[in-house]
Structures are given as C-alpha cells and as structure tokens.
Design a protein around this motif. Structure first.
Motif, short mmCIF file in Angstrom:
data_model
loop_
_atom_site.label_atom_id
_atom_site.label_comp_id
_atom_site.label_asym_id
_atom_site.label_seq_id
_atom_site.Cartn_x
_atom_site.Cartn_y
_atom_site.Cartn_z
N LEU A 68 -24.84 -31.05 15.86
CA LEU A 68 -25.03 -30.62 17.24
C LEU A 68 -23.66 -30.55 17.91
O LEU A 68 -22.83 -31.43 17.74
N LEU A 69 -23.46 -29.51 18.67
CA LEU A 69 -22.17 -29.28 19.29
C LEU A 69 -22.38 -28.98 20.77
O LEU A 69 -23.11 -28.05 21.13
N LEU A 70 -21.77 -29.78 21.63
CA LEU A 70 -21.80 -29.50 23.07
C LEU A 70 -20.58 -28.68 23.42
O LEU A 70 -19.44 -29.13 23.26
N THR A 71 -20.78 -27.48 23.89
CA THR A 71 -19.65 -26.63 24.24
C THR A 71 -19.06 -27.08 25.57
O THR A 71 -19.73 -27.72 26.39
N SER A 72 -17.83 -26.75 25.79
CA SER A 72 -17.23 -26.96 27.10
C SER A 72 -17.77 -25.91 28.07
O SER A 72 -18.16 -24.81 27.65
N PRO A 73 -17.80 -26.21 29.36
CA PRO A 73 -18.20 -25.17 30.32
C PRO A 73 -17.27 -23.97 30.21
O PRO A 73 -16.11 -24.11 29.81
N PRO A 74 -17.75 -22.78 30.53
CA PRO A 74 -16.89 -21.60 30.46
C PRO A 74 -15.61 -21.79 31.27
O PRO A 74 -15.65 -22.29 32.39
N ASP A 75 -14.51 -21.40 30.70
CA ASP A 75 -13.21 -21.62 31.32
C ASP A 75 -13.08 -20.82 32.61
O ASP A 75 -13.32 -19.60 32.62
N ALA A 76 -12.71 -21.50 33.70
CA ALA A 76 -12.45 -20.85 34.99
C ALA A 76 -13.62 -20.01 35.46
O ALA A 76 -13.44 -18.93 36.06
N TYR A 77 -14.83 -20.49 35.23
CA TYR A 77 -16.03 -19.74 35.64
C TYR A 77 -16.18 -19.81 37.15
O TYR A 77 -16.26 -20.89 37.74
N ASP A 78 -16.22 -18.66 37.80
CA ASP A 78 -16.29 -18.57 39.25
C ASP A 78 -17.53 -17.77 39.62
O ASP A 78 -17.62 -16.58 39.34
N ILE A 79 -18.50 -18.42 40.28
CA ILE A 79 -19.76 -17.73 40.56
C ILE A 79 -19.56 -16.55 41.51
O ILE A 79 -20.42 -15.66 41.55
N HIS A 80 -18.46 -16.52 42.23
CA HIS A 80 -18.22 -15.43 43.16
C HIS A 80 -17.58 -14.22 42.47
O HIS A 80 -17.54 -13.13 43.06
N HIS A 81 -17.10 -14.41 41.26
CA HIS A 81 -16.48 -13.30 40.52
C HIS A 81 -17.13 -13.04 39.17
O HIS A 81 -17.01 -11.94 38.63
N ASP A 82 -17.81 -14.03 38.61
CA ASP A 82 -18.36 -13.90 37.25
C ASP A 82 -19.88 -13.75 37.23
O ASP A 82 -20.48 -13.76 36.16
N THR A 83 -20.49 -13.63 38.41
CA THR A 83 -21.93 -13.37 38.50
C THR A 83 -22.15 -12.26 39.52
O THR A 83 -21.29 -11.97 40.35
N TYR A 84 -23.35 -11.67 39.48
CA TYR A 84 -23.65 -10.65 40.47
C TYR A 84 -24.52 -11.19 41.60
O TYR A 84 -24.77 -10.48 42.58
N ASP A 85 -24.99 -12.45 41.46
CA ASP A 85 -25.84 -13.02 42.50
C ASP A 85 -25.64 -14.52 42.67
O ASP A 85 -26.45 -15.20 43.29
N GLY A 86 -24.56 -15.05 42.11
CA GLY A 86 -24.32 -16.47 42.17
C GLY A 86 -24.87 -17.25 40.99
O GLY A 86 -24.58 -18.43 40.83
N THR A 87 -25.66 -16.59 40.16
CA THR A 87 -26.27 -17.25 39.00
C THR A 87 -26.15 -16.43 37.73
O THR A 87 -25.72 -16.94 36.70
N HIS A 88 -26.55 -15.17 37.78
CA HIS A 88 -26.61 -14.35 36.57
C HIS A 88 -25.28 -13.67 36.30
O HIS A 88 -24.69 -13.09 37.22
N PRO A 89 -24.81 -13.69 35.05
CA PRO A 89 -23.45 -13.20 34.76
C PRO A 89 -23.31 -11.69 34.87
O PRO A 89 -24.20 -10.94 34.49
N ASN A 90 -22.17 -11.28 35.39
CA ASN A 90 -21.77 -9.88 35.30
C ASN A 90 -20.93 -9.74 34.02
O ASN A 90 -20.95 -10.63 33.16
N ALA A 91 -20.17 -8.67 33.89
CA ALA A 91 -19.44 -8.44 32.63
C ALA A 91 -18.44 -9.55 32.34
O ALA A 91 -18.35 -10.05 31.22
N SER A 92 -17.67 -9.96 33.33
CA SER A 92 -16.70 -11.02 33.08
C SER A 92 -17.41 -12.34 32.78
O SER A 92 -16.96 -13.13 31.94
#
Length: 231
Positions: free
Chosen positions: A165-189
C-alpha cells in the motif's frame, strides 16, 4: 474527480499518456465502466472524451466514495485481473455520508475486499486534496485533516510486502483557484497534478515509469493504471 465529465480528458488520460512515455513494459487500463458524467442529463452515460482514442476503462462514479465502491471492488479486481489500483476517494464520503472514523473503516473494508480477489494487489492511495468546502467550512476541514491522518495510519498498518500500500503525497502546489473549474473538480492543470501525484509516488516507491514532467502552470480540465493490469 476521477470519472470526469463530458468533454474532459480526465487525469486517467494524463496517467495513460505518462505511462506510454515512460513505462518500459506492457500495461493495460482496466475496469467495468467506461463513461463520463453528463452534467446536462445528470447521468453517467457520456462517452464524449476530449480524446476519443483513450482506453477509458475505470471504476469510478460521480458522487461515489469508499462506502459505495468497497462492495464493488472485489468483483472488479477479479473480473479485470487488476494488479495495481490507483485510488482517489474520500471527499464525497466526508461531505455527505460518513465522518472521518467511519470513512477510515470503509477504507479497511475496501482494502480487504480488493485483497480477497487478488492477495497480491498493489494500491496507491491519494489523500483528500484541497477543495472549496474545506476552505470555507472549518468543521469539515477538520474532518478532512483527521481522515487524512487516519488514512496514513491505515495504509501503514495494512501495508504488506506481498500486497503493498502506498500513500501518495498531495498534488504539488495544488491550487483550487487555478487547478479546478469549480473549487473541487480538476481542470487540465489539475488533471496533470493528480496524475503526477500518483506517477511520482509509484516511480519513487516501486520503480514504475519515470518522473512526471508534463505538469503545466495554466488551467484547463480528469483512474487507473498498472504494471500489468490496473483498475
């Protein structure tokens, strides 16, 4: 976040691209489902992937979490002969169905069921990542933080040499204001960053594939992969 919606690539697609570029052996993406979620009809019946040639098999559902997929995972692993699972679950559980402790119990059930179908299955698990509700709802944010602590403990407790079992690190520099289209679901980045979290963890821990070097700095649109077969 994993099933994706009509018109998206999905992070599963980004992972598929990455493995095609960096993994030296054959692999197959597997699972009993193929569709995307159609927001217009509120049903998971769309095949409108941004790239129609993507091998789209998966086991993900819009609004489904650990408690929904735990009863399904054994049959999915058995039928597909999956040997690696990439798992991104928990946000919907905590948001609507179960508290942190109950969700952690469903994690244990999921792992047990997957192993009942394949005692040697490997699993890489993503913690619950930043989301808009946690930004504005302090009690919910506390539940997310507690669950992520319990998830890390569960993964450490249940890790086995024959079924890692492997726990991944959270996505690096994940910003909900730039990496999602609604604050939750991911856009391309966001898709790239989710795929990168799994890819980097598998590369570092298991020697699978290579470093993920396709993370863009701009926004846009959403899994599984394996060393032989993956759900």
């Amino acid at each position: 976040m994993t099933i994706g919606s009509a018109g998206e690539h999905t992070w599963r697609y980004r992972m598929w691209q990455h493995l095609r570029a960096t993994y030296g052996g054959p692999f197959r993406i597997v699972g009993p489902r193929e569709t995307l979620y159609d927001k217009a009809t509120a049903t998971a019946d769309s095949y409108e992937y941004a790239d129609p040639d993507f091998p789209r098999a998966h086991l993900a559902g819009w609004g489904e979490g650990w408690q929904h997929l735990s009863p399904l995972i054994a049959d999915a692993v058995r039928a597909s002969r999956a040997d690696v699972l990439l798992v991104s679950l928990g946000l919907i559980d905590l948001g609507f169905y179960t508290n942190a402790s109950q969700t952690a119990e469903n994690v244990r059930a999921f792992i047990a069921q997957a192993r009942s179908a394949n005692p040697g299955v490997s699993m890489a698990v993503l913690p619950v990542i930043p989301n808009i509700r946690a930004e504005s709802d302090a009690p919910f944010a506390q539940e997310v933080a507690l669950f992520n602590e319990l998830l890390a403990k569960t993964v450490a407790d249940l890790d086995e040499p024959t079924s890692p079992l492997l726990l991944t690190s959270p996505p690096d520099a994940y910003d909900i204001h730039h990496d999602t289209y609604d604050g939750t679901h991911p856009n391309a980045s966001g898709e790239h960053k989710l795929a990168a979290a799994f890819a980097e963890a598998m590369h570092q821990a298991w020697g699978v594939g290579g470093r993920y070097d396709r993370v863009p700095s701009t926004a846009g649109t959403a899994g599984t992969a394996e060393t032989a077969e993956t759900v």
